[in-house]
Design a protein around this motif. Structure first.
Motif, PDB file in Angstrom:
ATOM      1  N   ASN A  61       0.837  -1.206   0.000  1.00 24.03           N
ATOM      2  CA  ASN A  61       0.000   0.000   0.000  1.00 24.03           C
ATOM      3  C   ASN A  61       0.868   1.252   0.000  1.00 24.03           C
ATOM      4  O   ASN A  61       0.648   2.190  -0.781  1.00 24.03           O
ATOM      5  CB  ASN A  61      -0.913  -0.029   1.230  1.00 24.03           C
ATOM      6  CG  ASN A  61      -2.083   0.929   1.102  1.00 24.03           C
ATOM      7  OD1 ASN A  61      -2.241   1.615   0.104  1.00 24.03           O
ATOM      8  ND2 ASN A  61      -2.911   0.974   2.128  1.00 24.03           N
ATOM      9  N   LYS A  62       1.856   1.262   0.870  1.00 28.24           N
ATOM     10  CA  LYS A  62       2.773   2.398   0.950  1.00 28.24           C
ATOM     11  C   LYS A  62       3.538   2.563  -0.354  1.00 28.24           C
ATOM     12  O   LYS A  62       3.732   3.680  -0.860  1.00 28.24           O
ATOM     13  CB  LYS A  62       3.729   2.196   2.124  1.00 28.24           C
ATOM     14  CG  LYS A  62       4.766   3.325   2.319  1.00 28.24           C
ATOM     15  CD  LYS A  62       6.074   3.002   1.643  1.00 28.24           C
ATOM     16  CE  LYS A  62       7.121   4.072   1.951  1.00 28.24           C
ATOM     17  NZ  LYS A  62       8.357   3.899   1.164  1.00 28.24           N
ATOM     18  N   SER A  63       3.968   1.462  -0.932  1.00 26.88           N
ATOM     19  CA  SER A  63       4.778   1.503  -2.150  1.00 26.88           C
ATOM     20  C   SER A  63       3.961   1.978  -3.349  1.00 26.88           C
ATOM     21  O   SER A  63       4.481   2.690  -4.222  1.00 26.88           O
ATOM     22  CB  SER A  63       5.383   0.128  -2.430  1.00 26.88           C
ATOM     23  OG  SER A  63       6.241  -0.255  -1.373  1.00 26.88           O
ATOM     24  N   ALA A  64       2.693   1.607  -3.401  1.00 25.59           N
ATOM     25  CA  ALA A  64       1.826   2.074  -4.488  1.00 25.59           C
ATOM     26  C   ALA A  64       1.682   3.593  -4.432  1.00 25.59           C
ATOM     27  O   ALA A  64       1.727   4.270  -5.465  1.00 25.59           O
ATOM     28  CB  ALA A  64       0.461   1.402  -4.402  1.00 25.59           C
ATOM     29  N   PRO A  73       1.594   5.510 -12.562  1.00 21.28           N
ATOM     30  CA  PRO A  73       0.291   5.344 -11.908  1.00 21.28           C
ATOM     31  C   PRO A  73       0.213   3.971 -11.230  1.00 21.28           C
ATOM     32  O   PRO A  73       0.513   2.953 -11.859  1.00 21.28           O
ATOM     33  CB  PRO A  73      -0.703   5.440 -13.065  1.00 21.28           C
ATOM     34  CG  PRO A  73       0.035   6.123 -14.160  1.00 21.28           C
ATOM     35  CD  PRO A  73       1.467   5.707 -14.020  1.00 21.28           C
ATOM     36  N   ALA A  74      -0.167   3.953  -9.963  1.00 18.21           N
ATOM     37  CA  ALA A  74      -0.187   2.692  -9.217  1.00 18.21           C
ATOM     38  C   ALA A  74      -1.267   2.722  -8.154  1.00 18.21           C
ATOM     39  O   ALA A  74      -1.697   3.797  -7.722  1.00 18.21           O
ATOM     40  CB  ALA A  74       1.181   2.438  -8.561  1.00 18.21           C
ATOM     41  N   PHE A  75      -1.715   1.540  -7.751  1.00 15.02           N
ATOM     42  CA  PHE A  75      -2.625   1.452  -6.611  1.00 15.02           C
ATOM     43  C   PHE A  75      -2.448   0.109  -5.924  1.00 15.02           C
ATOM     44  O   PHE A  75      -1.843  -0.814  -6.471  1.00 15.02           O
ATOM     45  CB  PHE A  75      -4.086   1.693  -7.010  1.00 15.02           C
ATOM     46  CG  PHE A  75      -4.706   0.618  -7.868  1.00 15.02           C
ATOM     47  CD1 PHE A  75      -5.358  -0.476  -7.302  1.00 15.02           C
ATOM     48  CD2 PHE A  75      -4.671   0.716  -9.256  1.00 15.02           C
ATOM     49  CE1 PHE A  75      -5.952  -1.447  -8.089  1.00 15.02           C
ATOM     50  CE2 PHE A  75      -5.269  -0.248 -10.058  1.00 15.02           C
ATOM     51  CZ  PHE A  75      -5.902  -1.339  -9.469  1.00 15.02           C
ATOM     52  N   PHE A  76      -2.968   0.015  -4.708  1.00 15.31           N
ATOM     53  CA  PHE A  76      -2.876  -1.220  -3.934  1.00 15.31           C
ATOM     54  C   PHE A  76      -4.196  -1.962  -3.991  1.00 15.31           C
ATOM     55  O   PHE A  76      -5.265  -1.367  -3.831  1.00 15.31           O
ATOM     56  CB  PHE A  76      -2.526  -0.923  -2.476  1.00 15.31           C
ATOM     57  CG  PHE A  76      -2.575  -2.150  -1.592  1.00 15.31           C
ATOM     58  CD1 PHE A  76      -1.625  -3.146  -1.709  1.00 15.31           C
ATOM     59  CD2 PHE A  76      -3.600  -2.311  -0.662  1.00 15.31           C
ATOM     60  CE1 PHE A  76      -1.681  -4.288  -0.923  1.00 15.31           C
ATOM     61  CE2 PHE A  76      -3.657  -3.438   0.132  1.00 15.31           C
ATOM     62  CZ  PHE A  76      -2.696  -4.428   0.007  1.00 15.31           C
ATOM     63  N   LEU A  77      -4.118  -3.265  -4.217  1.00 17.18           N
ATOM     64  CA  LEU A  77      -5.291  -4.127  -4.248  1.00 17.18           C
ATOM     65  C   LEU A  77      -5.093  -5.235  -3.226  1.00 17.18           C
ATOM     66  O   LEU A  77      -4.196  -6.071  -3.378  1.00 17.18           O
ATOM     67  CB  LEU A  77      -5.458  -4.726  -5.652  1.00 17.18           C
ATOM     68  CG  LEU A  77      -6.591  -5.736  -5.866  1.00 17.18           C
ATOM     69  CD1 LEU A  77      -7.942  -5.093  -5.577  1.00 17.18           C
ATOM     70  CD2 LEU A  77      -6.551  -6.273  -7.296  1.00 17.18           C
TER      71      LEU A  77
END
Length: 203
Positions: A61-64, A73-77
């Motif tokens: 989550n932090k890395s996204a 562009p990134a997100f946590f799943l």
């Protein structure tokens, strides 16, 4: 009382010394696979999706968030939520980074077949490079944490720290390669003390 205080400091020094050694080991093993991972991120036409659970999920989550502000562009799943419908967020243009110290996390392994079916490239960030997760992915990055820090070898410490450091290295290396400038960072981070400093400098 003095003995108890000594124990506190001694344990703290032990934890830090163990974690420093673990980070040094990670630094020593980074090589060609790391470069391949960087290339996959830079070639991605969609979003970079981090997934995992537990400590690995928190790092993901932090890395996204870090990647979104610096290079792509990134997100946590959350892997558990992905198995219950949110896997529909993944498209064939995306890249998935799966984070699991053991490489055998049930929630992560559950979603592997669906991701592979989409033809999505996958990077594994793992402690066990012989794991099921590692064998299923296109690129495998070892976190290099041989054991957890301090007297409790079952509690996540060095593994989480190394995972975060590895992700930081990946993201910042890509940002530097792409020529990120301070004024570029302002576009993604206009708020807080950092945003204020950059606005004063560039606007």
């Amino acid at each position: 009382m003095a003995q108890k205080k000594d124990m506190l400091l001694n344990t703290a020094h032990q934890v830090l010394a163990d974690e420093i050694r673990s980070l040094q080991n990670l630094n020593a093993i980074i090589g060609a696979e790391f470069e391949l991972a960087c290339e996959l991120v830079m070639e991605c036409k969609g979003r970079v999706i981090f997934t995992g659970v537990g400590h690995s999920g928190h790092v993901g989550n932090k890395s996204a968030a870090n990647m979104s502000s610096l290079c792509a562009p990134a997100f946590f799943l959350h892997a558990g939520e992905a198995a219950h419908g949110e896997l529909g967020l993944v498209t064939e243009d995306d890249l998935v980074i799966l984070v699991s110290n053991s490489g055998e996390t049930a929630e992560v392994l559950t979603i592997l077949p669906q991701i592979k079916h989409l033809g999505v490239k996958m990077i594994a960030i793992v402690g066990n490079t012989s794991s099921s997760l590692a064998k299923a992915c296109d690129v495998v990055l070892a976190i290099g944490a041989e054991e957890e820090a301090g007297p409790f070898k079952f509690a996540g410490s060095s593994s989480a720290l190394n995972t975060m450091a590895l992700c930081d290295a990946l993201i910042i290396a890509i940002a530097a390669y792409k020529g990120l400038r301070e004024e570029d960072y302002l576009k993604a981070h206009p708020g807080g003390a950092i945003g204020k400093q950059l606005k004063e400098k560039y606007t």
